[in-house]
Scaffold this active site. Structure first.
Site, mmCIF file in Angstrom:
data_model
loop_
_atom_site.group_PDB
_atom_site.id
_atom_site.type_symbol
_atom_site.label_atom_id
_atom_site.label_comp_id
_atom_site.label_asym_id
_atom_site.label_seq_id
_atom_site.Cartn_x
_atom_site.Cartn_y
_atom_site.Cartn_z
ATOM 1 N N ILE A 236 0.843 -1.204 0.000
ATOM 2 C CA ILE A 236 0.000 0.000 0.000
ATOM 3 C C ILE A 236 0.872 1.246 0.000
ATOM 4 C CG2 ILE A 236 -1.742 1.296 1.282
ATOM 5 C CD1 ILE A 236 -2.810 -1.348 2.342
ATOM 6 N N PRO B 168 -38.732 19.566 -16.184
ATOM 7 C CA PRO B 168 -39.606 19.706 -15.026
ATOM 8 C C PRO B 168 -38.918 19.656 -13.668
ATOM 9 C CG PRO B 168 -39.780 17.497 -15.937
ATOM 10 C CD PRO B 168 -38.875 18.262 -16.851
ATOM 11 N N ASP C 242 -35.844 31.250 -13.665
ATOM 12 C CA ASP C 242 -37.143 31.453 -13.035
ATOM 13 C C ASP C 242 -37.354 30.508 -11.858
ATOM 14 O OD1 ASP C 242 -38.039 28.971 -14.037
ATOM 15 O OD2 ASP C 242 -38.813 29.878 -15.872
ATOM 16 N N LYS D 141 -41.401 34.087 -11.032
ATOM 17 C CA LYS D 141 -42.752 34.600 -10.847
ATOM 18 C C LYS D 141 -43.563 33.623 -9.999
ATOM 19 C CE LYS D 141 -42.800 36.628 -15.489
ATOM 20 N NZ LYS D 141 -41.594 35.949 -15.985
ATOM 21 N N GLY E 96 -38.060 26.678 -16.625
ATOM 22 C CA GLY E 96 -38.567 25.356 -16.291
ATOM 23 C C GLY E 96 -39.396 24.790 -17.431
ATOM 24 N N GLY E 97 -39.350 23.461 -17.580
ATOM 25 C CA GLY E 97 -40.131 22.819 -18.629
ATOM 26 C C GLY E 97 -39.598 23.129 -20.008
ATOM 27 N N ILE F 279 -43.882 26.075 -24.366
ATOM 28 C CA ILE F 279 -45.160 25.549 -23.870
ATOM 29 C C ILE F 279 -45.473 26.237 -22.554
ATOM 30 C CG2 ILE F 279 -46.448 23.509 -23.148
ATOM 31 C CD1 ILE F 279 -44.802 21.849 -25.038
ATOM 32 N N MET G 208 -50.455 25.209 -14.181
ATOM 33 C CA MET G 208 -50.789 26.316 -13.271
ATOM 34 C C MET G 208 -52.265 26.297 -12.887
ATOM 35 S SD MET G 208 -48.581 29.142 -15.427
ATOM 36 C CE MET G 208 -49.205 28.463 -16.983
ATOM 37 N N GLY H 87 -43.264 17.577 -9.589
ATOM 38 C CA GLY H 87 -43.007 16.402 -10.410
ATOM 39 C C GLY H 87 -41.556 16.207 -10.809
#
Length: 464
Positions: free
Chosen positions: A23, A228, A251, A273, A304-305, A309, A386, A415
């Site tokens: 070692i 997500p 965000d 927000k 996010g996401g 969309i 939302m 999620g």
């Protein structure tokens, strides 16, 4: 982090190695590669170890360890199989505030030795803090396969030109951009092909023409969908742009683990927000993107996401286009897809739904004026973004429009994250359940026959 990583300059410095077996030999090899002057102390020292120490100008002391052996050392490694000796070494080093590593005993260590990927001058250390050394070695093996040995040659080339680049560009941001451009382009390709003379020539040409390139350097905006919540759902392109942006506007729906993947020295601006509480008004966000890009900055708008969309991404790039600001859009996994998949709810299914409709539960005017008659038809899945506050109204209006009151519903909370939860019911019971259950945003509401499959197909450990 339990441990903060440091890299030690051991060139010509004395390191004490306690132990003379196999070692200790492994540790001595690493110390020798770093240019350390090694002193080994042990009653018995293996022949191969003694030969290595002699070849590197070190010293072998054939006697038991004593505290006096610490006098000239700046770093100590104890590699014996005698617990009492290891404990004594650790105690003595702590008393002197000397960094000490006791092999395979993290509780006695003030420093730990990582698994190393050596592409000198590029060095990568991987550690599990001593808790899972096999895992650290597995990660090292993967990195070894990903990084060709020629990365070391690329680092050496960069080192030779470092002073010239610093003299040419007084501004640190300009230097960084020059290096990012050259180390990812033709120069790097020539190095990887081991055409080192050609690589050096291209490097000189890049440096000679760099002034004009920098003068005409323009900013750009990266509109990136962060998905997500689970960082594993990011795309490769998203991660690459997150690592090269100089400013990031993010965000509320961007999870902390994802934000940790942004370049560490990037300026971070929160523009999140909440309902009726906007940190920065949308029109100000749009203008800020334009202003920062016109300053020549690479700006990451992290959402996010998916930004297209219900992410207001279209509004943001409209102003960029009007002002002739260059931009890229990187789609992300939208909440409907990610949250449904992690909850075991297929959005379409041959026996349940032949279409899916994405709906915002919070319109621009704050109302919920939607075509409920159309949405009441069978064989479709409704996904409301939302929709937490409007959930009772949504369920009531669907029933009034002719939707079966027993239609299954699911409210998915946070999620794809470790806090992922699924609340199920129908159009009549879910509003009552949510009324008596504390639920935290972000949430996603899914309505349709496909929700009946959730109990059977649910797979993600975070959902219930």
């Amino acid at each position: 982090m339990r441990y903060f990583p440091f890299f030690h300059d051991l060139q010509g410095k004395t390191c004490l190695l306690v132990g003379g077996g196999t070692i200790a030999l492994r540790k001595a090899r690493l110390l020798a590669k770093a240019g350390a002057r090694i002193t080994v102390v042990a009653p018995n020292i293996g022949a191969e170890l003694a030969k290595l120490i002699a070849a590197t100008g070190g010293q072998c002391i054939y006697q038991p360890y004593t505290q006096a052996h610490l006098n000239d050392a700046i770093l100590v490694i104890s590699a014996t199989d005698i617990d009492s000796v290891n404990a004594q070494v650790a105690e003595d080093c702590n008393a002197r505030k000397l960094p000490v590593n006791v092999v395979d005993d993290p509780s006695k260590c003030t420093i730990i030795t990582p698994a190393i990927v050596d592409r000198s001058p590029l060095i990568i250390g991987i550690t599990s803090g001593g808790e899972a050394p096999v895992l650290a070695r597995m990660v090292r093996s993967r990195l070894e396969a990903l990084l060709p040995s020629t990365y070391g040659l690329l680092g050496q080339l960069a080192s030779r030109f470092r002073d010239a680049v610093k003299a040419r560009f007084s501004d640190g941001e300009q230097r960084r951009r020059f290096w990012e451009h050259t180390l990812q382009g033709p120069v790097a390709e020539q190095v990887f092909a081991k055409n080192l003379d050609q690589a050096e020539q291209l490097m000189r040409q890049a440096l000679d023409g760099a002034d004009d390139a920098i003068d005409h350097m323009q900013g750009e905006v990266y509109l990136v969908g962060a998905g997500p919540g689970d960082p594993d759902l990011l795309t490769f392109k998203a991660l690459r742009l997150m690592q090269q942006a100089e400013v990031v506007l993010y965000d509320r729906l961007v999870s902390p683990p994802i934000l940790e993947l942004v370049r560490r020295d990037a300026e971070r601006i929160y523009v999140g927000k909440k309902r009726d509480n906007h940190a920065v008004p949308q029109q100000d966000i749009n203008q800020l993107l334009v202003d920062l890009a016109k300053q020549g900055k690479r700006v990451l708008r992290l959402k996010g996401g998916d930004p297209f969309i219900f992410g207001r991404g279209g509004e943001e790039i409209e102003l960029l286009a009007e002002n002739n600001v260059s931009f890229q859009v990187v789609p992300g996994i939208t909440a409907a897809s990610g949250c449904a998949a992690y909850s075991g709810i297929p959005l379409t299914h041959r026996d349940h739904a032949q279409s899916v409709r994405f709906v915002t539960g919070h319109l621009k005017e704050g109302s919920c004026d939607l075509p409920f008659t159309e949405m009441a038809s069978a064989n479709q899945t409704l996904v409301f973004y939302m929709g937490l506050v409007a959930l009772p109204d949504i369920c009531q209006r669907l029933i009034a429009a002719g939707k079966d009151p027993k239609t299954p519903c699911a409210l998915i909370e946070r999620g794809t994250t470790p806090d992922h939860q699924v609340h199920t019911g129908d159009l009549t019971t879910l509003p009552l359940l949510i009324k008596n259950t504390p639920v935290k945003a972000p949430t996603l509401l899914i309505i349709g026959s496909v929700v009946s499959l959730q109990s059977q197909l649910n797979w993600y450990k975070g959902s219930r």
